[in-house]
Design an enzyme around this catalytic site. Sequence first.
Site, short mmCIF file in Angstrom:
data_model
loop_
_atom_site.label_atom_id
_atom_site.label_comp_id
_atom_site.label_asym_id
_atom_site.label_seq_id
_atom_site.Cartn_x
_atom_site.Cartn_y
_atom_site.Cartn_z
CB ALA A 540 -7.67 0.25 6.59
NE ARG A 577 -5.44 4.50 6.45
CZ ARG A 577 -4.56 5.32 6.99
NH1 ARG A 577 -4.96 6.30 7.77
NH2 ARG A 577 -3.27 5.17 6.75
CE LYS A 590 0.14 -0.10 10.47
NZ LYS A 590 -0.18 0.27 9.08
CG ASP A 638 1.33 -0.81 1.63
OD1 ASP A 638 2.02 -1.79 1.32
OD2 ASP A 638 1.69 0.05 2.45
CG ASN A 639 4.14 -3.55 -1.70
OD1 ASN A 639 4.70 -4.44 -2.33
ND2 ASN A 639 3.90 -3.66 -0.39
CB CYS A 694 0.22 4.80 0.64
SG CYS A 694 -0.12 3.39 1.71
#
Length: 715
Positions: A540, A577, A590, A638-639, A694
Site C-alpha cells: 500500500a 488498499r 507486486k 511490513d516486518n 502483519c
Amino acid sequence: PVAFSPMMATFLVVGYLAVPSMLAEHPHLKSLLLRGQSQEPFRGALPKIPMLRPHGIQESGGQLKRSLSLRHSSDMIAPKRMAIRGGEPQESPQRQAQIANVTDNIDEKLYNRQLYVLGHDGMRRMQKCSILLVGLGGLGIEIAKNLALAGVKSLTLHDNRTVEQSDLCSQFYCTEEDIGKNRAQVSKERLTDLNQYVKIDVLEGDCGPDDIKNFSLVICTDACFGECVLVNDACRELGISFIMAQTRGLYGNVFVDLGPEFTVTDTNGENPSQAMISLISQEAEGVVSTLDEQRHGLEDGDYVTFSEVQGMTELNGAEPVRVKVLGPYTFSIGDTTKFHAHTGGGYVRQVKRPFKVAFKSLRESIVDPEFTVSDFAKMERQQQLLMAFQAVDSFYAQVDLLPRPGKKDDADAVVELARQFNQDLSVDGKLVSRKLVEEVDEALVRRLAHGAAGTLAPMCSVIGSIAAQEAVKACTGKFMPIRQWFMFDAEEAYPEDMEKMGTEEFWPDGTRYDPQVVVLGKTVQERLMNLRYMLVGAGAIGCEALKNFALMGVGCGPKGQVHVTDMDSIERSNLNRQFLFRESDVQQLKSVAAARKAKEMNPELRVVAHSSKVGPETEGEFDDGFFEGLDGVFNALDNVPARMYMDQRCVFFRKPLLDSGTLGTKGNVQVVIPHQSVSYSSSSDPPEKAIPICTLKARLPPSVPSSSTSATRGR
C-alpha cells in the site's frame, strides 16, 4: 503590478467571502458585483453553485494566467448524468443488481483489513453513502481514489475543465493522450476499475441545489473560499455534510462541516480502556490512581464503570461516571465524600457512548475558527495560514490569476489583503471579519504566495488522504472528525536560498513538471529527476510512493533511476488498499506490476523491478556497488528484521533512509539522515499490549514522544 485601494480591498475581500445576504443589500456595495452572484441582488433563495474552471498555468505576456468561469442561474445548462462505461445509457441489469446488493453483503475477502478498523456496522453505513466530488485535479483525484477503494455506495464527479499538460504533475489518471478531454470523464474511466462495488457517475454542466439534494456529502476541491461558502450554505439548508480541501504549493487546508448535530459513535476506534486501581481518594473531586506500570488510556469526557472495588463499594455496578484526566495514571470522578473509604483493589473500564458534535458553517468558521492541530511546533501559525489562504483566494478572485512566483508586487498585494482580513468589521450589525492575530506574519504570507500557483503530488496525497478520511468519518460516524479547520504546511521543502534566486528559476518552461518548478525551482527539479532511489516494498505505501516518484519526476532524468523490490505476489485482499493493482494483476509479482503502472503514469520514469527480499542472502544482487550508487532508500516494509537490515546498510553506506508505516487510522514516518539524526535501529517504542498480524513497531527518535504513534502496518 496590481494596485489596490485599501477601502475597496476591504469591501472586495469581505464581499467575496461573506456573500450573499448580509452584504448584497449594503448601500456601499449595491453597485459592486459580488463574485459568485448574478447582477440581481441576492434575495434569500439558494444560490446556484458556481464552478471554478482554471485553465492551468500558462505563460502569456509575462504572467501566469488562470481564467475564472462562473455560471449562474440565468445561463444554466441542464445537468446530464453520464453512464459509467462507454457512454451506455444505463447500467447492465447484472451491474445494477450487484450494486443494489452491496449494502446487504460485504465482500470480506476484499475489505478484510478495513473491517478491522470500521467494523461491519461502519462498513454497511458507508456502503449507503452517495458523495459528490467537485474538482478532479491532483487533489480531487486523490480523494476520489481513496473513496472508491474504501467502498462508498456511489461517487459522482463534477469538473468542467479539460486535461492540460500541467495536470500531469499531480493528476495520476491523466496522460498526454488525454490532453483536451474532460477531466471528470477521464478520471471516471480509471476509477471504475478500482472497485466493482462503487458506482461512478459524472455530472456535467452546472450544479445547483436540486442536483445535490440526494447526496450524503459534498466535497469541494479546486474552488476558492467564496465559492465554497455558497456551496456550504446550500448544503446546510439541505442537511448535507460538506468538506472543503485546498492545496496551494507547499500549504494545504481542510474544512469540515458535518452539520449542527452530528453523532460520533466511537471517538477513537480503540478497544475500551481498562486498568487496575491502586487508590481512590475520598474528597470533593475524587481522584482515581491506577497502577504505576499501567496507563489508563482515558481522555477528558470519557465514561467509566467500576467493579471489584473494595471499601468504596458504592462504585461497583453504578451508572457510568464521566472522568477528567489529570495524568497518565490519574483521573477524577467527582464527589466521593459520601462513599466509604477505599481499602484496595478494583477495576475501571471505559464505556463508549455516542457523542454529539455541533459544527459551524464555513461562513461562521471564517470569523470564529476552531482548529485541529497538525504540528504542535507550529501552533501559532494556524490563524495566520487561514488569513493567508483567504488573501490568496481574494487575490485570485479580483485579478483572475494566482500570485506569480518571485513577483514582489503580487506578494505585496497578498500581504495587504491578509491585513484587511485581520480586523474587526461589522456590516449591518453582523460581524463579517475578525482580528485573529496581533500582527500578520508577513514572511509567512509571502512564502505561501510564492508557490500558490504550483501543485505538488505529495501535498495532494497528504491533504487528499486526510479529506478522504474525514469523508469516511462522515459516512460511518466512527472516529472524531476534524473540528473544523486543519492547516498543514511543508515549507521546509523550500530551497534554503530561495529569496536569492531570480524569478527565472521558478518560471514555467513548458514541461509536465511546471507546477512543481513554480514552487521548488528548476535546480531542485533537476536534482529530483537525477536521483537514484531504492523502494523496498510495493504494498500500500509502496504503491503510493512509486506513484509520487513518477509524478514528481524522481528517477526520470538521464542519470536517475528507481529500483523497486518485493518478493510477494498480488492477492485479491490487496486490491482494497494497493491502488496500482487490479483483478487482472492477481498472482503477478507486486514489483513488476507496480513498476509497469507507474511507468504508464509517466513514461519518462526509469524504473527497475526486482523480486528479491532484502537480507544477507541477497547481497550478491544488492551488493556494495549497488548501495554506493544510490542516493537514498525508501522503506515500505511490513516486518522489523527487514527494516533493521536496511537501516544497517544505510548507516554503513551513509545513505538517507525514509521509513513509514500505518495501522488503521494511525501512521508514522521517520526520516534518517546520516550524521544528523538517530537511526531506525537506535530507538523503539514501548511494547504494545497486542500486535496484530502483519504489523510492526513504529520507531521514533527519543526527542519525539512515543505516545504520538502506535504500532504501524507497513502495507
